[in-house]
Design a protein around this motif. Structure first.
Motif, PDB file in Angstrom:
ATOM      1  N   UNK A   1      39.830  13.344  51.349  1.00  0.00           N
ATOM      2  CA  UNK A   1      40.602  14.253  52.182  1.00  0.00           C
ATOM      3  C   UNK A   1      41.970  14.529  51.565  1.00  0.00           C
ATOM      4  N   UNK A   2      42.603  13.492  51.036  1.00  0.00           N
ATOM      5  CA  UNK A   2      43.905  13.686  50.390  1.00  0.00           C
ATOM      6  C   UNK A   2      43.778  14.572  49.165  1.00  0.00           C
ATOM      7  N   UNK A   3      42.687  14.450  48.431  1.00  0.00           N
ATOM      8  CA  UNK A   3      42.475  15.330  47.283  1.00  0.00           C
ATOM      9  C   UNK A   3      42.329  16.778  47.743  1.00  0.00           C
ATOM     10  N   UNK A   4      41.601  16.991  48.845  1.00  0.00           N
ATOM     11  CA  UNK A   4      41.423  18.346  49.370  1.00  0.00           C
ATOM     12  C   UNK A   4      42.743  18.938  49.837  1.00  0.00           C
ATOM     13  N   UNK A   5      43.640  18.072  50.333  1.00  0.00           N
ATOM     14  CA  UNK A   5      44.946  18.524  50.813  1.00  0.00           C
ATOM     15  C   UNK A   5      45.970  18.678  49.700  1.00  0.00           C
ATOM     16  N   UNK A   6      45.624  18.225  48.504  1.00  0.00           N
ATOM     17  CA  UNK A   6      46.587  18.264  47.412  1.00  0.00           C
ATOM     18  C   UNK A   6      47.557  17.102  47.433  1.00  0.00           C
ATOM     19  N   UNK A   7      47.234  16.042  48.188  1.00  0.00           N
ATOM     20  CA  UNK A   7      48.127  14.893  48.310  1.00  0.00           C
ATOM     21  C   UNK A   7      47.745  13.744  47.401  1.00  0.00           C
ATOM     22  N   UNK A   8      46.499  13.673  46.967  1.00  0.00           N
ATOM     23  CA  UNK A   8      46.093  12.585  46.083  1.00  0.00           C
ATOM     24  C   UNK A   8      46.906  12.665  44.796  1.00  0.00           C
ATOM     25  N   UNK A   9      47.472  11.563  44.410  1.00  0.00           N
ATOM     26  CA  UNK A   9      48.363  11.556  43.255  1.00  0.00           C
ATOM     27  C   UNK A   9      49.822  11.511  43.650  1.00  0.00           C
ATOM     28  N   UNK A  10      50.134  11.854  44.912  1.00  0.00           N
ATOM     29  CA  UNK A  10      51.527  11.815  45.351  1.00  0.00           C
ATOM     30  C   UNK A  10      52.029  10.393  45.543  1.00  0.00           C
ATOM     31  N   UNK A  11      51.090   9.420  45.583  1.00  0.00           N
ATOM     32  CA  UNK A  11      51.467   8.023  45.762  1.00  0.00           C
ATOM     33  C   UNK A  11      51.249   7.212  44.488  1.00  0.00           C
ATOM     34  N   UNK A  12      51.340   7.869  43.361  1.00  0.00           N
ATOM     35  CA  UNK A  12      51.268   7.172  42.092  1.00  0.00           C
ATOM     36  C   UNK A  12      49.941   7.248  41.382  1.00  0.00           C
ATOM     37  N   UNK A  13      48.945   7.827  42.025  1.00  0.00           N
ATOM     38  CA  UNK A  13      47.649   7.968  41.378  1.00  0.00           C
ATOM     39  C   UNK A  13      47.561   9.218  40.531  1.00  0.00           C
ATOM     40  N   UNK A  14      46.448   9.331  39.817  1.00  0.00           N
ATOM     41  CA  UNK A  14      46.175  10.522  39.020  1.00  0.00           C
ATOM     42  C   UNK A  14      45.032  11.288  39.676  1.00  0.00           C
ATOM     43  N   UNK A  15      45.184  12.592  39.785  1.00  0.00           N
ATOM     44  CA  UNK A  15      44.219  13.416  40.497  1.00  0.00           C
ATOM     45  C   UNK A  15      43.764  14.559  39.615  1.00  0.00           C
TER      46      UNK A  15
END
Length: 243
Positions: free
Chosen positions: A44-58
């Motif tokens: 869901x975070x990837x769909x929202x464009x949020x994955x990676x905002x907490x230090x991960x790579x997307x």
């Protein structure tokens, strides 16, 4: 309406999503199911464009209606509802329009234009809470607050609604109301709704389709009511029976 292609999320050497592809049509409620740690919320975070905002790579691509996702295309409803409890219900719903308003409107509620306040009232009517518009948001029950969060998403005019375990903190009756509302909005407003759930029974009753994740991969994609027992450990006592 929503296309997630090749979603791959990594935290250091640990890959949480392994090139996941998911599509949600306009007018469809898609439930994403899986055991804890399967990658549901990360998707869901990837769909929202949020994955990676907490230090991960997307890596991967998200498109809405055939074009690259823009910030206002997608609205979010979380398990933690994130209303401003001291502000009125109406002010909280008006906040959904902030992306298209001057910054000063976020500082003084009275600066919300009349047209926005009227639109917000219409959104509250849509979720059955127009009579609580001038109450403080903090005075509402958990289920009512979640319906206010949905109204705020409608006021954003998003075409895609992403809900991350939106009913996990609600009692069973309120959970049924919120899932029923999301399904109705998908069907009548032609929204694409992706809801991460931990209750297969609710998914069977309200979703149009289910996707199952295991260890960051899609292992199931089928109509609501598909047997999803294989997604969960046999001793998962939180698993609601599909009926």
């Amino acid at each position: 309406m929503l296309q997630v292609t090749g979603a791959r999320v990594r935290y250091g050497d640990r890959e949480v999503l392994h090139g996941v592809d998911v599509e949600v049509a306009a007018g469809e409620l898609l439930a994403v199911l899986g055991a804890n740690g399967s990658g549901k919320s990360t998707l869901l975070r990837a769909a929202a464009g949020l994955a990676g905002s907490d230090g991960g790579e997307n890596d991967g691509e998200v498109r809405v209606d055939g074009r690259e996702r823009a910030p206002l295309d997608v609205a979010l409803v979380f398990q933690r509802i994130h209303l401003v409890p001291r502000r009125t219900v109406l002010d909280n719903v008006c906040a959904g329009a902030l992306g298209r308003l001057p910054l000063r409107s976020s500082l003084v509620a009275a600066l919300f234009p009349r047209a926005v306040r009227e639109e917000a009232m219409g959104c509250l009517e849509r979720v059955g809470l127009a009579d609580r518009a001038h109450d403080r948001a903090g005075a509402l029950s958990g289920g009512q607050q979640q319906r206010v969060a949905v109204a705020r998403a409608l006021c954003q005019r998003a075409r895609v609604l992403l809900a991350d375990e939106p009913v996990s903190a609600l009692d069973p009756a309120a959970a049924e109301q919120v899932l029923g509302l999301l399904a109705e909005l998908a069907h009548t407003e032609r929204l694409a709704v992706l809801a991460v759930l931990h209750q297969p029974g609710l998914a069977a009753r309200y979703a149009d389709r289910v996707v199952g994740l295991r260890e960051g991969r899609v292992v199931l994609d089928g109509p609501a009511g598909t047997d999803v027992g294989s997604l969960y450990p046999a001793d998962d006592r939180d698993l609601e029976a599909v009926s």
